[in-house]
Scaffold this active site. Structure first.
Site, PDB file in Angstrom:
ATOM      1  CG  ASP A  59      -4.497   2.925  -8.089  1.00 52.98           C
ATOM      2  OD1 ASP A  59      -4.843   1.726  -8.126  1.00 52.98           O
ATOM      3  OD2 ASP A  59      -3.662   3.359  -7.295  1.00 52.98           O
TER       4      ASP A  59
ATOM      5  NE  ARG B 299      -4.598  -2.650  -9.932  1.00 52.30           N
ATOM      6  CZ  ARG B 299      -4.591  -1.617  -9.079  1.00 52.30           C
ATOM      7  NH1 ARG B 299      -5.423  -0.606  -9.250  1.00 52.30           N
ATOM      8  NH2 ARG B 299      -3.763  -1.616  -8.053  1.00 52.30           N
TER       9      ARG B 299
ATOM     10  CG  ASP C 222      -0.496   7.943  -4.874  1.00 54.68           C
ATOM     11  OD1 ASP C 222      -0.539   9.182  -4.907  1.00 54.68           O
ATOM     12  OD2 ASP C 222      -1.458   7.240  -4.498  1.00 54.68           O
ATOM     13  CG  ASN C 223      -3.780   7.230  -7.799  1.00 58.73           C
ATOM     14  OD1 ASN C 223      -3.464   6.260  -7.109  1.00 58.73           O
ATOM     15  ND2 ASN C 223      -4.646   8.136  -7.401  1.00 58.73           N
TER      16      ASN C 223
ATOM     17  N   GLY D 115      -2.413   0.043   0.354  1.00 57.77           N
ATOM     18  CA  GLY D 115      -3.151  -0.034   1.603  1.00 57.77           C
ATOM     19  C   GLY D 115      -4.233  -1.093   1.619  1.00 57.77           C
ATOM     20  NE  ARG D 116      -8.707   0.654  -1.703  1.00 59.74           N
ATOM     21  CZ  ARG D 116      -9.848   1.005  -2.258  1.00 59.74           C
ATOM     22  NH1 ARG D 116     -10.953   0.402  -1.914  1.00 59.74           N
ATOM     23  NH2 ARG D 116      -9.882   1.954  -3.151  1.00 59.74           N
TER      24      ARG D 116
ATOM     25  N   GLY E 168       1.951   3.446  -0.216  1.00 56.29           N
ATOM     26  CA  GLY E 168       1.992   1.997  -0.366  1.00 56.29           C
ATOM     27  C   GLY E 168       0.616   1.403  -0.601  1.00 56.29           C
TER      28      GLY E 168
END
Length: 484
Positions: free
Chosen positions: A254, A166, A244-245, A83-84, A81
């Site tokens: 990412d 972004r 996940d990227n 995270g930041r 998920g």
């Protein structure tokens, strides 16, 4: 900014609502006018600074962090998920909508004991590479701005917090599909809901039925292959190709310990957390397929396995054809005089032989290609020859190249075409590092200059020649940290 909130309203189980925690004493460090136009913005304002730094609410924004999982360095992590990163929603621009995300906006339910912050150096690097790749015509997410602060954060040492703003056509990743297949077993309904949403939002020409699902997966396979072919052609190493990227739309995404090649090195590793070279430059095409196979596994509840395998088998062709298209342009090989399969094989061999020579002779990747803009291909004595230690092997290759090239009648036009596809300027890690050091000292001019030069990578810009030079010894082949 005007927002719509399709993800937020239609997929309530795919995120947690969370609000950013504002940066102290925010300031603009960088701004992309090109990216701003995508969402109808013009200039950075004080009001916008407060909103994008998390210090004031932005009208129409909803603020949420998405949940997903993913394979990281080959192993499955069931819950990751954002995270930041906190997403504001989809900002409506003149030619479509773009997700707006505050990377470094503070902790979320997925921070895994992290502080949810990004440090200035990583924020600047992500901003620069997003815009650099865009101007190199590589599929990518965009960066609107970097916002700095005086907020201390600790990594290996004390640094200052920053936010990268972004822009992405979508933040949906391979890992979203993995989460609702593996981590949330028995939730095929949610997997199907995500798939239908993705198609409706981003592939409206396709139907949400079995035939449409197969056509969609084929498009994902082809888009991923094309993105990685662009990476290989321009000499870009991503560094952390976890699932996940991986953007479901085939956009570069990412960025962490990335690098552009200095000297050509097939096994170049840009991430010091990857000592075995899983994500080395030359491994990227294979990793792309491996990641697509993990996505295919997640899709088995909705697409038959035989169909998934048949579609995956088309990855290599999409990769090779895009790579050939790009590399032929770099070499000026514009004519095909044999059957496609035979010519493709011979051209791949010709290209491969040249990159092997580049590596053997430790040549700078960008500079070597740029020299084709000064080359007279009719001459028997190439201006490239002096750069090679093994001139005999180069002469052999050059004769084969001239034979394949054929007659070139308008040399000036041919050279101009080479300069239009072989960049003079790339984002070398040492240039980014120098700009970051200057920002730390309160000087934004080197960052602004670098951003401007990278926005025209194919132009001569003779006043900036020093930014096209090979890196100094300390900056050669820098390997970066994942910490950010």
């Amino acid at each position: 900014m005007q927002f719509k909130q399709d993800f937020f309203t239609q997929l309530p189980e795919f995120y947690s609502q969370v609000y950013p925690q504002g940066l102290s004493h925010p300031q603009w460090l960088a701004w992309s006018h090109d990216a701003a136009q995508l969402i109808g913005l013009t200039q950075p304002t004080d009001e916008l600074l407060l909103g994008l730094s998390g210090n004031a609410a932005i009208d129409g924004a909803t603020y949420y962090a998405q949940v997903y999982s993913g394979h990281q360095f080959g192993g499955y992590t069931p819950r990751l998920g954002d995270g930041r990163s906190i997403i504001l929603g989809e900002a409506i621009g003149p030619n479509g909508a773009w997700d707006v995300a505050l990377k470094g906006g503070g902790p979320t339910p997925y921070s895994r004991h992290g502080d949810g912050r990004a440090v200035m150096r990583s924020a600047v690097r992500e901003f620069l590479v997003s815009e650099a790749l865009y101007h190199l015509h590589v599929p990518t997410t965009r960066a609107l701005a970097v916002i700095g602060s005086d907020m201390p954060v600790w990594r290996e040492s004390q640094e200052t917090a920053a936010i990268t703003v972004r822009l992405a056509r979508s933040h949906i990743r391979f890992g979203h599909f993995e989460f609702f297949c593996h981590s949330e077993r028995g939730r095929a309904d949610k997997l199907l809901q995500l798939l239908n949403f993705t198609i409706t939002q981003h592939y409206p020409h396709l139907s949400c039925d079995p035939s449409g699902y197969k056509a969609w997966f084929l498009q994902v396979v082809q888009d991923t292959a094309k993105m990685i072919a662009h990476w290989q052609a321009v000499g870009f190493a991503h560094g952390v190709m976890n699932t996940d990227n991986m953007s479901i739309l085939g956009d570069s995404f990412d960025f962490g310990p990335f690098a552009f090649l200095d000297t050509f090195q097939e096994d170049f590793i840009c991430n010091h957390s990857d000592p075995e070279g899983r994500y080395a430059f030359g491994q990227q095409p294979g990793v792309g397929l491996w990641n697509l196979q993990r996505l295919a596994q997640a899709l088995t509840p909705v697409i038959p396995s035989d169909d998934l395998i048949a579609i995956l088998n088309q990855y290599q062709e999409a990769l090779v054809q895009t790579y050939l298209l790009l590399m032929r342009a770099k070499l000026g090989l514009t004519t095909l005089d044999k059957s496609t399969a035979e010519q493709d094989k011979q051209d791949l061999e010709l290209i491969g032989q040249f990159t092997v020579l580049m590596e053997k002779n430790q040549l700078d990747y960008a500079q070597t290609w740029r020299q084709f803009g000064q080359l007279d291909p009719r001459s028997q004595h190439s201006s490239l020859r002096d750069d090679f230690i093994d001139t005999h092997q180069f002469d052999t290759w050059y004769k084969a190249y001239q034979l394949r090239l054929g007659d070139v009648t308008d040399i000036a036009a041919w050279q101009t075409e080479r300069n239009s596809v072989n960049p003079k300027y790339i984002l070398r890690n040492y240039l980014a590092q120098e700009a970051i050091i200057a920002v730390e000292e309160g000087n934004l001019a080197p960052l602004q200059r670098l951003q401007q030069v990278l926005s025209q990578p194919f132009a001569e810009q003779v006043e900036h020649d020093e930014l096209a030079k090979r890196p100094p010894d300390w900056g050669q082949g820098l390997i970066m940290s994942c910490s950010s």
